[in-house]
Design a protein around this motif. Structure first.
Motif, PDB file in Angstrom:
ATOM      1  N   PRO A 241       7.202-131.428   0.288  1.00 21.88           N
ATOM      2  CA  PRO A 241       7.528-132.536   1.181  1.00 21.88           C
ATOM      3  C   PRO A 241       7.833-132.254   2.570  1.00 21.88           C
ATOM      4  CG  PRO A 241       9.769-131.661   0.171  1.00 21.88           C
ATOM      5  CD  PRO A 241       8.554-130.880  -0.255  1.00 21.88           C
ATOM      6  N   TYR A 242       6.423-131.768   3.101  1.00 19.96           N
ATOM      7  CA  TYR A 242       6.296-131.783   4.472  1.00 19.96           C
ATOM      8  C   TYR A 242       6.374-132.884   5.091  1.00 19.96           C
ATOM      9  CZ  TYR A 242       4.136-127.053   3.761  1.00 19.96           C
ATOM     10  OH  TYR A 242       3.967-125.848   3.229  1.00 19.96           O
ATOM     11  N   LEU A 243       6.283-134.112   4.747  1.00 22.66           N
ATOM     12  CA  LEU A 243       6.492-135.432   5.580  1.00 22.66           C
ATOM     13  C   LEU A 243       7.859-136.094   5.436  1.00 22.66           C
ATOM     14  CD1 LEU A 243       3.069-136.830   4.420  1.00 22.66           C
ATOM     15  CD2 LEU A 243       3.558-135.872   6.617  1.00 22.66           C
ATOM     16  N   LYS A 244       8.857-135.198   4.751  1.00 22.67           N
ATOM     17  CA  LYS A 244      10.071-135.775   4.646  1.00 22.67           C
ATOM     18  C   LYS A 244      10.987-135.877   6.028  1.00 22.67           C
ATOM     19  CE  LYS A 244      14.439-135.105   1.923  1.00 22.67           C
ATOM     20  NZ  LYS A 244      14.880-134.552   0.627  1.00 22.67           N
TER      21      LYS A 244
ATOM     22  N   VAL B 233       1.580-146.240   3.848  1.00 25.63           N
ATOM     23  CA  VAL B 233       2.963-145.995   3.458  1.00 25.63           C
ATOM     24  C   VAL B 233       3.057-144.405   3.496  1.00 25.63           C
ATOM     25  CG1 VAL B 233       2.497-145.826   1.069  1.00 25.63           C
ATOM     26  CG2 VAL B 233       4.699-146.332   1.956  1.00 25.63           C
ATOM     27  N   ILE B 234       3.818-143.959   4.140  1.00 27.72           N
ATOM     28  CA  ILE B 234       4.080-142.455   4.294  1.00 27.72           C
ATOM     29  C   ILE B 234       5.458-141.876   3.539  1.00 27.72           C
ATOM     30  CG2 ILE B 234       4.603-140.565   5.795  1.00 27.72           C
ATOM     31  CD1 ILE B 234       3.349-142.349   8.160  1.00 27.72           C
ATOM     32  N   LEU B 235       4.976-141.270   2.484  1.00 29.17           N
ATOM     33  CA  LEU B 235       6.252-140.806   1.554  1.00 29.17           C
ATOM     34  C   LEU B 235       6.361-139.436   2.004  1.00 29.17           C
ATOM     35  CD1 LEU B 235       5.380-142.668  -1.654  1.00 29.17           C
ATOM     36  CD2 LEU B 235       6.978-143.394  -0.017  1.00 29.17           C
ATOM     37  N   ASP B 236       7.416-138.629   1.336  1.00 29.30           N
ATOM     38  CA  ASP B 236       7.846-137.335   1.647  1.00 29.30           C
ATOM     39  C   ASP B 236       6.907-136.255   1.551  1.00 29.30           C
ATOM     40  OD1 ASP B 236      10.061-138.362   2.239  1.00 29.30           O
ATOM     41  OD2 ASP B 236      11.241-137.408   0.558  1.00 29.30           O
ATOM     42  N   ASN B 237       5.897-136.654   0.428  1.00 25.88           N
ATOM     43  CA  ASN B 237       4.774-135.314   0.083  1.00 25.88           C
ATOM     44  C   ASN B 237       3.374-136.208  -0.003  1.00 25.88           C
ATOM     45  OD1 ASN B 237       4.673-136.995  -2.503  1.00 25.88           O
ATOM     46  ND2 ASN B 237       5.675-135.039  -3.530  1.00 25.88           N
ATOM     47  N   HIS B 238       3.177-137.368   0.269  1.00 25.63           N
ATOM     48  CA  HIS B 238       1.808-137.832   0.408  1.00 25.63           C
ATOM     49  C   HIS B 238       1.774-139.117   1.028  1.00 25.63           C
ATOM     50  CE1 HIS B 238       3.744-140.303  -3.087  1.00 25.63           C
ATOM     51  NE2 HIS B 238       2.472-141.318  -2.749  1.00 25.63           N
ATOM     52  N   PHE B 239       0.821-139.554   1.586  1.00 26.23           N
ATOM     53  CA  PHE B 239       0.613-141.099   2.153  1.00 26.23           C
ATOM     54  C   PHE B 239      -0.669-141.829   1.614  1.00 26.23           C
ATOM     55  CE2 PHE B 239      -1.789-138.523   5.158  1.00 26.23           C
ATOM     56  CZ  PHE B 239      -2.886-139.128   5.612  1.00 26.23           C
ATOM     57  N   HIS B 240      -0.508-142.989   1.740  1.00 22.57           N
ATOM     58  CA  HIS B 240      -1.590-143.914   1.252  1.00 22.57           C
ATOM     59  C   HIS B 240      -1.965-144.617   2.556  1.00 22.57           C
ATOM     60  CE1 HIS B 240      -0.956-143.228  -3.113  1.00 22.57           C
ATOM     61  NE2 HIS B 240       0.302-143.386  -2.937  1.00 22.57           N
ATOM     62  N   TRP B 241      -3.302-145.008   2.484  1.00 19.44           N
ATOM     63  CA  TRP B 241      -3.665-145.624   3.929  1.00 19.44           C
ATOM     64  C   TRP B 241      -5.024-146.567   3.571  1.00 19.44           C
ATOM     65  CZ3 TRP B 241      -6.436-141.732   7.637  1.00 19.44           C
ATOM     66  CH2 TRP B 241      -6.315-142.258   9.114  1.00 19.44           C
TER      67      TRP B 241
ATOM     68  N   ALA C  25       2.434-129.993  14.085  1.00 19.30           N
ATOM     69  CA  ALA C  25       3.632-129.821  12.946  1.00 19.30           C
ATOM     70  C   ALA C  25       4.142-128.421  13.193  1.00 19.30           C
ATOM     71  CB  ALA C  25       3.684-130.246  11.676  1.00 19.30           C
ATOM     72  N   GLN C  26       3.211-127.654  13.798  1.00 16.50           N
ATOM     73  CA  GLN C  26       3.695-126.037  14.146  1.00 16.50           C
ATOM     74  C   GLN C  26       3.683-125.471  12.718  1.00 16.50           C
ATOM     75  OE1 GLN C  26       6.873-125.983  16.696  1.00 16.50           O
ATOM     76  NE2 GLN C  26       5.409-126.446  18.413  1.00 16.50           N
ATOM     77  N   GLN C  27       2.802-125.688  11.846  1.00 18.37           N
ATOM     78  CA  GLN C  27       2.766-125.209  10.442  1.00 18.37           C
ATOM     79  C   GLN C  27       1.378-124.421  10.291  1.00 18.37           C
ATOM     80  OE1 GLN C  27       5.217-125.331   8.308  1.00 18.37           O
ATOM     81  NE2 GLN C  27       6.422-126.154   9.684  1.00 18.37           N
TER      82      GLN C  27
ATOM     83  N   ILE D 265      -0.654-127.342   4.692  1.00 17.06           N
ATOM     84  CA  ILE D 265       0.157-128.477   4.459  1.00 17.06           C
ATOM     85  C   ILE D 265      -0.329-129.517   3.514  1.00 17.06           C
ATOM     86  CG2 ILE D 265       1.022-130.623   5.693  1.00 17.06           C
ATOM     87  CD1 ILE D 265       1.543-128.822   8.247  1.00 17.06           C
ATOM     88  N   TRP D 266      -1.698-129.508   3.556  1.00 22.49           N
ATOM     89  CA  TRP D 266      -2.519-130.429   2.702  1.00 22.49           C
ATOM     90  C   TRP D 266      -3.183-129.810   1.677  1.00 22.49           C
ATOM     91  CZ3 TRP D 266      -0.880-135.006   4.290  1.00 22.49           C
ATOM     92  CH2 TRP D 266      -0.288-135.151   5.568  1.00 22.49           C
TER      93      TRP D 266
END
Length: 167
Positions: free
Chosen positions: A25-28, A55-63, A88-90, A95-96
Motif C-alpha cells: 500500500p504505497y499509496l495509502k 480513483v486512487i486506492l492504497d495499492n493501485h489506481f484506475h485512470w 516519493a523518495q522510494q 513501487i510499481w
C-alpha cells in the motif's frame, strides 16, 4: 517474458490500471495520493491529454485518459510512475509492478461502464459505503455535473460492472 504490444490510437480514451509492487500500500498515505494526482497533472502539461476519470486506492489506481495528438499513453504512464517514484523518495524500493493494464475505450457506452467501475471501486474494496464518501476519485466532479444521482452506488454494485477489469 514476451514483449507486450500496446496500440496507440490517436484521440481515443484509454482505461489504465497501475498496481503497486506486490500490492504493497504505497499509496495509502494521503500525501502519496495527493502526490500521484499532482504528478498526473504535471505530466498533463508536458504530454497533452485529458483526464476523464480516476480513483486512487492504497495499492493501485484506475485512470481514464485521452491522449491528444501524437502523445501515447505508454509514455505518459512511464513518466507518471517514474516521477512519482522519485518524488516519493522510494528510489531504493520498487513501487510499481513493471507492467500496467490498459483497455482502449470502444464507444460512449464503454466509457460510461468504465467510469462507473472507477467510481464504485472504493465501495467494492471497502474504503467507503458510497462513492460520495471517498475523496480520491473523480466521482465528486461527475456528481456536480449531474452524471450521477447522490444515492448511486451506495452499499451495492451497480449493474454491468461484474468482472469488468482484473485487479
Amino acid at each position: 517474458m514476451g514483449q507486450i504490444r500496446r496500440y496507440h490510437v490517436a484521440d481515443i480514451p484509454v482505461f489504465i490500471t497501475a498496481v503497486c509492487h506486490n500490492r504493497y500500500p504505497y499509496l495509502k498515505p494521503e500525501t502519496n495520493k495527493q502526490l500521484i494526482l499532482s504528478v498526473m497533472r504535471e505530466v498533463k502539461v508536458e504530454m497533452d491529454y485529458r483526464m476523464l476519470g480516476y480513483v486512487i486506492l492504497d495499492n493501485h489506481f484506475h485512470w481514464i485518459i485521452k491522449p491528444e495528438g501524437s502523445n501515447d499513453f505508454s509514455r505518459i504512464m512511464q513518466s507518471v510512475k517514474l516521477r512519482f517514484t522519485r518524488r516519493a523518495q522510494q528510489n531504493d524500493h520498487r513501487i510499481w509492478q513493471r507492467r500496467f493494464w490498459d483497455h482502449l475505450i470502444r464507444d460512449e457506452a464503454d466509457l460510461h461502464q468504465h467510469l462507473d467501475y472507477i467510481h464504485f471501486n472504493p465501495v467494492k474494496h471497502g474504503y467507503s459505503a458510497s462513492p460520495m464518501e471517498y475523496n480520491w476519485s473523480s466521482y465528486g466532479e461527475y456528481l456536480r455535473r449531474g452524471y450521477y444521482s447522490p444515492d448511486w452506488g451506495i452499499h451495492r454494485e451497480p449493474e454491468g460492472l461484474g468482472g469488468l477489469v482484473p485487479e
